[in-house]
Design an enzyme around this catalytic site. Structure first.
Site, PDB file in Angstrom:
ATOM      1  N   ASN A 119       0.828  -1.385   0.454  1.00 56.75           N
ATOM      2  CA  ASN A 119      -0.166  -0.292  -0.239  1.00 56.75           C
ATOM      3  C   ASN A 119       1.421   1.285  -0.252  1.00 56.75           C
ATOM      4  OD1 ASN A 119      -2.100   2.137   0.986  1.00 56.75           O
ATOM      5  ND2 ASN A 119      -2.012   1.543   2.779  1.00 56.75           N
ATOM      6  N   TRP A 120       0.437   1.838  -0.817  1.00 54.76           N
ATOM      7  CA  TRP A 120       1.742   3.145  -1.695  1.00 54.76           C
ATOM      8  C   TRP A 120       1.064   4.417  -0.540  1.00 54.76           C
ATOM      9  CZ3 TRP A 120       3.622   2.808  -7.295  1.00 54.76           C
ATOM     10  CH2 TRP A 120       4.591   1.977  -6.905  1.00 54.76           C
ATOM     11  N   LYS A 121      -0.190   4.397  -0.241  1.00 58.95           N
ATOM     12  CA  LYS A 121      -0.936   5.345   0.574  1.00 58.95           C
ATOM     13  C   LYS A 121      -0.695   6.473  -0.294  1.00 58.95           C
ATOM     14  CE  LYS A 121      -0.064   3.472   4.877  1.00 58.95           C
ATOM     15  NZ  LYS A 121       0.053   3.959   6.295  1.00 58.95           N
ATOM     16  N   HIS A 177      -9.401   0.714   5.177  1.00 59.26           N
ATOM     17  CA  HIS A 177      -8.139   0.820   5.948  1.00 59.26           C
ATOM     18  C   HIS A 177      -8.366   1.419   7.018  1.00 59.26           C
ATOM     19  CE1 HIS A 177      -3.876   2.264   6.313  1.00 59.26           C
ATOM     20  NE2 HIS A 177      -3.551   1.121   5.332  1.00 59.26           N
ATOM     21  N   GLU A 227      -6.599   4.062   8.059  1.00 55.93           N
ATOM     22  CA  GLU A 227      -6.688   5.356   7.946  1.00 55.93           C
ATOM     23  C   GLU A 227      -8.340   6.201   7.140  1.00 55.93           C
ATOM     24  OE1 GLU A 227      -2.920   5.507   5.960  1.00 55.93           O
ATOM     25  OE2 GLU A 227      -2.302   4.713   7.654  1.00 55.93           O
ATOM     26  N   GLU A 257      -5.318  -5.593  10.156  1.00 52.08           N
ATOM     27  CA  GLU A 257      -4.390  -4.362  10.384  1.00 52.08           C
ATOM     28  C   GLU A 257      -4.540  -3.416  12.231  1.00 52.08           C
ATOM     29  OE1 GLU A 257      -2.329  -2.871   7.054  1.00 52.08           O
ATOM     30  OE2 GLU A 257      -4.202  -2.099   6.958  1.00 52.08           O
ATOM     31  N   GLY A 276       2.775   2.574  10.104  1.00 53.07           N
ATOM     32  CA  GLY A 276       3.219   3.302  10.650  1.00 53.07           C
ATOM     33  C   GLY A 276       3.922   3.201  11.570  1.00 53.07           C
ATOM     34  N   SER A 328       3.767  -2.464  10.131  1.00 51.97           N
ATOM     35  CA  SER A 328       5.052  -2.629  10.712  1.00 51.97           C
ATOM     36  C   SER A 328       5.420  -3.814   9.750  1.00 51.97           C
ATOM     37  CB  SER A 328       4.878  -2.089  11.357  1.00 51.97           C
ATOM     38  OG  SER A 328       4.386  -0.083  12.373  1.00 51.97           O
ATOM     39  N   GLY A 381       3.117  -1.492   4.272  1.00 48.64           N
ATOM     40  CA  GLY A 381       2.962   0.350   3.803  1.00 48.64           C
ATOM     41  C   GLY A 381       4.355   1.190   3.902  1.00 48.64           C
ATOM     42  N   GLY A 382       4.557   1.233   4.690  1.00 51.41           N
ATOM     43  CA  GLY A 382       6.272   1.666   4.167  1.00 51.41           C
ATOM     44  C   GLY A 382       6.908   1.244   3.464  1.00 51.41           C
TER      45      GLY A 382
HETATM   46  C1  PEP Z   1      -0.405   0.265   5.741  1.00 48.21           C
HETATM   47  O1  PEP Z   1      -0.829   1.214   5.175  1.00 48.21           O
HETATM   48  O2  PEP Z   1      -1.352  -0.864   5.328  1.00 48.21           O
HETATM   49  C2  PEP Z   1       0.303  -0.336   6.755  1.00 48.21           C
HETATM   50  C3  PEP Z   1       0.255  -1.669   7.416  1.00 48.21           C
HETATM   51  O3  PEP Z   1       1.371   0.554   7.118  1.00 48.21           O
HETATM   52  P1  PEP Z   1       2.721   0.143   7.539  1.00 48.21           P
HETATM   53  O4  PEP Z   1       3.148  -1.403   6.923  1.00 48.21           O
HETATM   54  O5  PEP Z   1       3.826   1.183   7.169  1.00 48.21           O
HETATM   55  O6  PEP Z   1       2.918   0.198   8.904  1.00 48.21           O
END
Ligand code: PEP
Length: 258
Positions: free
Chosen positions: A11-13, A99, A101, A169, A175, A214, A235-236
């Site tokens: 997920n590039w957000k 998600h 967010e 999640e 994040g 993470s 994500g990151g």
């Molecule tokens: C996500 O955006 O779904 C996520 C899990 O982010 P991260 O891996 O950065 O915690």
């Protein structure tokens, strides 16, 4: 042994311009093509502006393309929103729904997300339906109650488990650099599978449940080794081709064990 597919999704957000997305694919796809065997399924979720440009290279490489959001209506006066049919025409194969967010920053509630799941399925795409508790909810001992409520509400009108992916999640792990322990993830995934068993025909058999929060090259293999963890939503660490390739390699090893 599970017959569920192993899935590694990135997920590039709200990151990457069109040239940056193309540069990622130029580095990533040739290395992906050099993998041996069938491996895990790979999905990338860029922002809307990259979907059409990523469609052909992703399709040729067998990489799924997820939109990060959609509106439940097919068209209309919803300025700034994007309908599922538009995403499909741009090349999306999957859509992230719920998600954390979206739930917490944009206040999307259970019923709105249920309508999105329905719209994605009606449009012939695969929802990646995200659930997870906040730190306050976990500390108050409400983690399973919250996740159970989100699943029951979001999947209420779902007639078949086919073509749906769940992502657990925990909000406190997204994040933040904090990851659920493998035991915590395994426990919640087993609970999710129990709820799917109650909600869906054939107990939701075949429905993959991913872990997100993470996930990094250093912890992906351990999380993916948990029997109820069918993949990861990253994500990151999906923003850098090298990091994401290492997580895909861990997914390939997990897929070989299934
Ligand atoms: C996500 O955006 O779904 C996520 C899990 O982010 P991260 O891996 O950065 O915690």
């Amino acid at each position: 042994m599970s017959r569920r597919p192993t899935i590694v999704a990135g997920n590039w957000k709200m990151h990457k311009t069109l040239p940056e997305g193309e540069a990622f694919l130029q580095a990533f796809l040739p290395r992906l093509a050099s993998r041996k065997g069938t491996g895990c399924q790979v999905v990338l979720a860029p922002n809307f502006t990259l979907l059409a440009a990523m469609r052909d290279p992703c399709r040729a490489a067998g990489v799924g393309l997820a939109a990060q959001n959609c509106h439940p209506e097919a068209r209309g006066a919803f300025t700034g929103e994007v309908a599922v049919g538009m995403l499909a025409a741009a090349g999306a194969t999957h859509v992230l729904v719920g998600h954390s967010e979206r739930r917490h920053l944009f206040h999307e509630d259970d019923d709105f997300l249920r309508r999105k799941v329905q719209a994605v399925l009606a449009g012939g795409l695969t929802p990646i339906f995200c659930v997870g508790e906040t730190l306050e909810e976990r500390t108050a001992g409400q983690a399973t109650a919250v996740v159970g409520r989100q699943l029951r509400a979001g999947l209420r009108d779902v007639a078949s488990p086919a073509g749906i992916i769940i992502a657990y999640e925990p909000v406190w792990a997204i994040g933040t650099g904090k990851t659920a322990t493998t035991a915590d993830a395994q426990q919640m995934h087993a609970f999710i599978r129990q709820i799917l068993g109650e909600l869906l025909p054939a107990g939701g058999a075949g429905m993959p449940v991913l872990y997100g929060g993470s996930v990094k090259p250093g912890n992906a293999a351990e999380l993916l080794a948990a029997p109820e963890v069918d993949g990861v939503l990253v994500g990151g660490a999906s923003l850098e081709p090298e990091d994401f390739l290492q997580i895909v390699a861990a997914g390939d090893r997990a897929a070989a064990q299934v």
